[in-house]
Design a protein around this motif. Structure first.
Motif, PDB file in Angstrom:
ATOM      1  N   TYR A  36      22.634 103.177  53.003  1.00 25.04           N
ATOM      2  CA  TYR A  36      21.883 101.942  52.980  1.00 25.04           C
ATOM      3  C   TYR A  36      20.987 101.499  51.608  1.00 25.04           C
ATOM      4  N   ALA A  37      20.860 102.525  50.817  1.00 25.15           N
ATOM      5  CA  ALA A  37      20.108 102.571  49.547  1.00 25.15           C
ATOM      6  C   ALA A  37      21.264 102.310  48.447  1.00 25.15           C
ATOM      7  N   VAL A  38      22.426 102.752  48.627  1.00 23.10           N
ATOM      8  CA  VAL A  38      23.503 102.821  47.477  1.00 23.10           C
ATOM      9  C   VAL A  38      24.724 102.112  47.864  1.00 23.10           C
ATOM     10  N   THR A  39      25.218 102.418  49.045  1.00 24.77           N
ATOM     11  CA  THR A  39      26.811 101.634  49.393  1.00 24.77           C
ATOM     12  C   THR A  39      26.703 100.255  49.560  1.00 24.77           C
ATOM     13  N   GLU A  40      25.576  99.959  50.505  1.00 17.16           N
ATOM     14  CA  GLU A  40      25.565  98.673  51.031  1.00 17.16           C
ATOM     15  C   GLU A  40      25.197  97.526  49.990  1.00 17.16           C
ATOM     16  N   PRO A  41      24.433  98.060  48.987  1.00 13.32           N
ATOM     17  CA  PRO A  41      24.033  96.907  47.929  1.00 13.32           C
ATOM     18  C   PRO A  41      25.245  96.994  46.755  1.00 13.32           C
ATOM     19  N   ARG A  42      25.887  98.108  46.793  1.00 12.65           N
ATOM     20  CA  ARG A  42      27.019  98.059  45.891  1.00 12.65           C
ATOM     21  C   ARG A  42      28.123  97.254  46.548  1.00 12.65           C
ATOM     22  N   LYS A  43      28.490  97.211  47.661  1.00  9.43           N
ATOM     23  CA  LYS A  43      29.311  96.436  48.236  1.00  9.43           C
ATOM     24  C   LYS A  43      28.958  95.160  48.353  1.00  9.43           C
ATOM     25  N   GLN A  44      27.824  94.607  48.351  1.00  9.97           N
ATOM     26  CA  GLN A  44      27.316  93.419  48.227  1.00  9.97           C
ATOM     27  C   GLN A  44      27.586  92.799  47.004  1.00  9.97           C
ATOM     28  N   ALA A  45      27.173  93.623  45.880  1.00  9.14           N
ATOM     29  CA  ALA A  45      27.425  93.217  44.413  1.00  9.14           C
ATOM     30  C   ALA A  45      28.869  92.821  44.170  1.00  9.14           C
ATOM     31  N   TYR A  46      29.659  93.816  44.466  1.00  5.70           N
ATOM     32  CA  TYR A  46      31.433  93.421  44.481  1.00  5.70           C
ATOM     33  C   TYR A  46      31.584  92.072  45.050  1.00  5.70           C
ATOM     34  N   ALA A  47      31.082  91.924  46.478  1.00  4.97           N
ATOM     35  CA  ALA A  47      31.506  90.755  47.011  1.00  4.97           C
ATOM     36  C   ALA A  47      31.067  89.530  46.497  1.00  4.97           C
ATOM     37  N   ASP A  48      29.685  89.605  45.928  1.00  6.33           N
ATOM     38  CA  ASP A  48      29.132  88.476  45.147  1.00  6.33           C
ATOM     39  C   ASP A  48      29.895  88.066  43.860  1.00  6.33           C
ATOM     40  N   PHE A  49      30.275  89.483  43.139  1.00  6.96           N
ATOM     41  CA  PHE A  49      30.984  88.916  41.860  1.00  6.96           C
ATOM     42  C   PHE A  49      32.531  88.460  42.269  1.00  6.96           C
ATOM     43  N   TYR A  50      33.251  89.032  43.222  1.00 10.36           N
ATOM     44  CA  TYR A  50      34.232  88.367  43.250  1.00 10.36           C
ATOM     45  C   TYR A  50      34.416  87.035  44.177  1.00 10.36           C
ATOM     46  N   LYS A  51      33.242  86.577  44.523  1.00 12.25           N
ATOM     47  CA  LYS A  51      33.228  85.328  45.279  1.00 12.25           C
ATOM     48  C   LYS A  51      33.455  84.014  44.288  1.00 12.25           C
ATOM     49  N   GLN A  52      32.933  84.398  42.889  1.00  8.30           N
ATOM     50  CA  GLN A  52      33.109  83.200  41.951  1.00  8.30           C
ATOM     51  C   GLN A  52      33.950  83.816  40.770  1.00  8.30           C
ATOM     52  N   TYR A  53      34.735  84.744  40.895  1.00  3.09           N
ATOM     53  CA  TYR A  53      35.445  85.229  39.792  1.00  3.09           C
ATOM     54  C   TYR A  53      36.680  84.360  39.805  1.00  3.09           C
ATOM     55  N   ASP A  54      37.176  83.986  38.650  1.00  2.00           N
ATOM     56  CA  ASP A  54      38.465  83.450  38.466  1.00  2.00           C
ATOM     57  C   ASP A  54      39.184  84.122  37.598  1.00  2.00           C
ATOM     58  N   ALA A  55      40.500  84.677  38.163  1.00  2.00           N
ATOM     59  CA  ALA A  55      41.167  85.699  37.285  1.00  2.00           C
ATOM     60  C   ALA A  55      41.914  85.033  36.111  1.00  2.00           C
ATOM     61  N   THR A  56      42.427  83.500  36.478  1.00  2.00           N
ATOM     62  CA  THR A  56      43.317  82.655  35.359  1.00  2.00           C
ATOM     63  C   THR A  56      42.323  82.620  34.259  1.00  2.00           C
ATOM     64  N   LYS A  57      40.940  82.043  34.586  1.00  2.00           N
ATOM     65  CA  LYS A  57      40.282  81.690  33.507  1.00  2.00           C
ATOM     66  C   LYS A  57      39.786  82.972  32.629  1.00  2.00           C
ATOM     67  N   GLU A  58      39.750  83.929  33.375  1.00  2.00           N
ATOM     68  CA  GLU A  58      39.402  85.527  32.692  1.00  2.00           C
ATOM     69  C   GLU A  58      40.643  85.857  31.569  1.00  2.00           C
ATOM     70  N   PHE A  59      41.911  85.606  32.238  1.00  2.00           N
ATOM     71  CA  PHE A  59      43.273  85.855  31.492  1.00  2.00           C
ATOM     72  C   PHE A  59      43.188  84.925  30.355  1.00  2.00           C
ATOM     73  N   ASN A  60      42.776  83.886  30.587  1.00  2.00           N
ATOM     74  CA  ASN A  60      43.030  82.662  29.268  1.00  2.00           C
ATOM     75  C   ASN A  60      41.943  83.111  28.243  1.00  2.00           C
ATOM     76  N   ALA A  61      40.691  83.430  28.569  1.00  2.00           N
ATOM     77  CA  ALA A  61      39.740  83.837  27.607  1.00  2.00           C
ATOM     78  C   ALA A  61      40.115  85.134  26.869  1.00  2.00           C
ATOM     79  N   MET A  62      40.789  85.888  27.407  1.00  2.00           N
ATOM     80  CA  MET A  62      41.363  87.087  26.860  1.00  2.00           C
ATOM     81  C   MET A  62      42.524  86.839  25.725  1.00  2.00           C
ATOM     82  N   ARG A  63      43.299  86.047  26.466  1.00  2.00           N
ATOM     83  CA  ARG A  63      44.458  85.682  25.603  1.00  2.00           C
ATOM     84  C   ARG A  63      44.234  84.743  24.365  1.00  2.00           C
ATOM     85  N   GLU A  64      43.164  84.089  24.427  1.00  2.00           N
ATOM     86  CA  GLU A  64      42.643  83.182  23.331  1.00  2.00           C
ATOM     87  C   GLU A  64      42.042  84.211  22.298  1.00  2.00           C
TER      88      GLU A  64
END
Length: 76
Positions: A36-64
């Motif tokens: 509850y001190a390490v694993t659950e907050p880490r899973k929540q942080a990953y879920a929050d990050f990938y909830k608004q992550y756009d892989a295509t936008k990230e790819f285009n930024a790296m390509r540019e």
């Protein structure tokens, strides 16, 4: 005056009956605290990050930026 001999027979069993439940309960408590001190907050942080992550936008930024050698920047 002589000292009494230490009682060695059954000493291991007697000490294990006392220390084994304590060790088991402390290890269980440590595992629950880690979950509850390490694993659950880490899973929540990953879920929050990938909830608004756009892989295509990230790819285009790296390509540019010219990170990829095999992909040319788009000529838009």
């Amino acid at each position: 005056m002589s000292l009494q001999k230490p009682l060695m027979r059954g000493m291991l069993g007697k000490r294990l009956r006392f220390h084994l439940p304590i060790a088991f309960s402390l290890s269980l408590l440590a595992a629950i605290a880690f979950k509850y001190a390490v694993t659950e907050p880490r899973k929540q942080a990953y879920a929050d990050f990938y909830k608004q992550y756009d892989a295509t936008k990230e790819f285009n930024a790296m390509r540019e930026a010219g990170i990829f050698e095999s992909v040319r920047p788009s000529e838009e």
